[in-house]
Enzyme design. Structure first.
Site, PDB file in Angstrom:
ATOM      1  N   ASP A   8       0.853  -1.194   0.000  1.00 43.48           N
ATOM      2  CA  ASP A   8       0.000   0.000   0.000  1.00 43.48           C
ATOM      3  C   ASP A   8       0.886   1.240   0.000  1.00 43.48           C
ATOM      4  O   ASP A   8       2.105   1.164   0.256  1.00 43.48           O
ATOM      5  CB  ASP A   8      -0.946  -0.004   1.207  1.00 43.48           C
ATOM      6  N   GLU A  47       0.219  -1.031   5.696  1.00 44.59           N
ATOM      7  CA  GLU A  47       1.316  -0.463   6.485  1.00 44.59           C
ATOM      8  C   GLU A  47       1.141   1.030   6.716  1.00 44.59           C
ATOM      9  O   GLU A  47       1.396   1.530   7.815  1.00 44.59           O
ATOM     10  CB  GLU A  47       2.651  -0.736   5.775  1.00 44.59           C
TER      11      GLU A  47
END
Lengths: 470, 470
Positions: free
Chosen positions: A98, A163
């Site tokens: 991400d 994350e």
């Protein structure tokens, strides 16, 4: 033979770039519920890509998340395995798929989700944080397989896609997998940090943790016209500005009483270690674009980045944020800030000190509005043993590729999962940065240098081979 | 005869609603360069609509505007004329066709640009500010023509579409038209303000002016990762929070030295006039949703709204404004605030006092960052003579429709054009509010009551007829 492979890495650059462009084009912004499907698609894309190299992957469902009042699915975690040779040791690789939010209008010179090469730089959201480094692993394995080099370790992959949004659900999953997926791990490696400068490589043995906070002030039912209501209501935003102004002094010293009490005292040995670090304050200041820094002594500056807490204010939700003028009194505003924490600070205690201070400050304000300060996600700081064979393998790999001993550094940022892996596997975690300090992770115009991307592949290739001797 | 027409107004409600829905659907947000074409389209739509009733209109081009670094065309001004009878007096009607920004995600219960009726309320951006009142004029004329009532005055229309963005270019145009379009005007009327409450009508004879400000702080080249850079740069946003916290005290008293010096002293007569005004502090406080107000004495509260300056903070441009967390240090932030001014304050002096105070505050801060405070648009306050025949005609019209003498009130907000019309025509300007105090202009869930919309048509119809005797 080694140089033959390195030359092949270099001549594979266009291929690597095309793969990275595909990954960057997937807008996996984990903070944006509207792009959650893209974030999930990114994990599937990675699984498919790894399959080409014989990696057996499974996607672990983490269930739903309550986001902005809606249940949205969490992206799955990718657990991949390459090799089941009981005679070999096992390396666990972590990375994230991400990215931070990015809009062209934030001040990007190029479309953030279109990888764009210019002057030896690959611009694009995630090019360096962390899609580029994640792909370096795949490229390294592809190259070893192409050249029929025996991979001396089994490799496990743990790739998540939350994350940038607090790794929701990951720690719980990993804890459950302590005696499962994580059982036979011997080494851990994470490529999700940066060099200290732009030319000399380094290994990272310390990270700050984080405690984030949201401070909500409300007290009127909805936004009001400032002409009609100006002067006869207590403005939540005026209260919030005042509260946020009480967090630090002009030089960034945190005003929360007791916040520095648990900072680990510095040993003489630690103090000495700063002397040899290659770091140019003037270059750093110029790269930041500042006229003056709160601290301009090299060692003191690095110490503040690495081993002292800091508080940053991020913004306000609920107030006017556009260009031009909007003469409104916003009804509900939320201030955002976070504190980076260091050994031996604990998030619970930091949260408690901060919330208690905020409530004291609020009492001093004397406003009838409603005040609601909340801690957000928290993460512990981390420090590793650099004498471990894993670190030594990393150092040798760096030297192979760059012909120089890497600096041993710490980082100001937080990669909370580092500590989780260390705790659950009981093994050493190596932070092996591949990107340059000016890659602008989290900022406009994030990039990965062509050189760093290519040498990143070489470095991971060398590191995997060096683990044979670890 | 009169009641026959009023009944016809009532039975025409569905027609009126459909017309308003068409107008609301045009997203004429003048502050948004991306919707400038819609704003221009709205002016054309209005011209076409007025043509149905024989209004001869021309659109006056105002040239371009520099907005966010781009030249964008200004919306034209609509000059309309109905009637050229030299034996009649001439009424000048002003209204605006642009609206404040609105997004469903700001907290609207319905789509802001889809007119939605619920419980006798018409929700939609511009339903009350100012598309609804503007259309009341058209509906009143339509009804008089339908019933073949002689319209006792020539009517001129001046409709602009930049009111919410400082009426750029309008004053200059009107000044040029002093001896042209404005030459033969006898009365001016503006329906762009609100009742003091929700049940009793009023006429408005005073307005506050405004001085708006932007405070820019920068000092780092671009947004930075708060982990990597936290603690080692001077954060522009921390500086800005501190500066913005120095503008008012908790009760909204303005901290700029000298700001109250030019406020007109209150005469005994003026003090007495407050005694008879129908205003319920508790109802006001509840409608606002506040637990407590800075002032809860009825007269003092109204005085602060109408005849004392106030300062409101609006927001921050350039910082994180989304939901969730984004651990970034923003590089360039702009704080927005405005001061409502009253007789005898002058914008030039207010600007000078504020900028000088901001610079003093900044010096006290001692930050190496770059500070740039700028005044934005300014407008003078206004007070009218309520004994003028124009006001008396308005009062009689109100009484016809509502069977009660209207209160004579002042307003906290600014309609700068009021003063311009008074100065250029040398005639009395009547502010004839049609909307209720809880219409939420500039807020989420702006609405116009069905009752106010319908009675607005009746009131303007009655007012036009009453001008025969003025």
């Amino acid at each position: 033979m080694k140089h033959h492979r390195y030359r092949d890495v270099e001549s594979s650059y266009e291929h690597y770039k095309n793969v990275l462009a595909e990954a960057v084009a997937i807008q996996s912004v984990s903070a944006d519920p509207g792009r959650r499907n893209e974030t999930i698609r990114m994990v599937h894309w990675m699984k498919d890509y790894l399959t080409k190299f014989g990696v057996e992957s499974k996607l672990v469902d983490l269930g739903d998340q309550l986001l902005e009042g809606n249940q949205v699915p969490l992206p799955p975690v990718l657990f991949g395995t390459l090799g089941h040779d009981k005679s070999k040791k096992t390396l666990l690789v972590y990375g994230h798929l991400d990215v931070q939010p990015a809009e062209k209008s934030d001040g990007w010179n190029t479309e953030p989700f279109v990888l764009t090469e210019k002057d030896g730089k690959l611009f694009g959201r995630g090019s360096s944080d962390d899609k580029g480094p994640v792909l370096c692993w795949a490229h390294a394995i592809e190259m070893m397989q192409k050249h029929k080099v025996d991979i001396p370790v089994n490799i496990k992959f743990c790739f998540e896609a939350m994350e940038e949004s607090g790794s929701v659900g990951l720690e719980e999953l990993l804890t459950k997998e302590k005696d499962g997926f994580l059982q036979d791990v011997d080494f851990c490696c994470i490529s999700d940090s940066y060099w200290l400068g732009t030319t000399k490589p380094c290994l990272t043995f310390g990270l700050r943790g984080i405690c984030s906070f949201q401070v909500e002030v409300t007290g009127i039912a909805q936004d009001l016209h400032s002409g009609v209501y100006g002067g006869v209501v207590h403005e939540p935003l005026a209260d919030l500005f005042w509260v946020m102004s009480q967090l630090t002094d002009v030089n960034g010293n945190i005003l929360v009483p007791g916040i520095y009490d648990d900072v680990a005292p510095m040993t003489d040995e630690e103090r000495k270690s700063y002397e040899t670090i290659d770091f140019d304050v003037t270059e750093f200041r110029d790269s930041v674009g500042a006229k003056r820094l709160p601290i301009e002594d090299k060692n003191k500056l690095l110490q503040r980045r690495w081993r002292e807490p800091s508080l940053a204010v991020h913004g306000v939700e609920g107030a006017f944020y556009g260009k031009g003028e909007k003469t409104v009194i916003p009804s509900k505003v939320i201030g955002k800030f976070s504190i980076r924490i260091v050994p031996n600070m604990k998030p619970e205690k930091v949260n408690s000190l901060v919330i208690s201070y905020l409530n004291d400050v609020w009492k001093k304000r004397g406003s009838p509005n409603t005040f609601n300060p909340q801690p957000g996600h928290g993460a512990l700081p981390w420090v590793a043993n650099v004498q471990d064979p894993n670190f030594q393998a990393g150092a040798r790999a760096m030297k192979h590729v760059h012909n120089v001993e890497p600096d041993l550094i710490r980082e100001g940022c937080s990669i909370p999962i580092t500590l989780t892996f260390q705790d659950l596997t009981g093994k050493n975690v190596l932070l092996l940065p591949l990107g340059a300090s000016d890659d602008m992770a989290h900022s406009q115009n994030e990039k990965n240098n062509k050189r760093n991307y290519v040498e990143g592949v070489k470095t991971l290739l060398a590191y995997i081979l060096e683990l044979k001797h670890a």
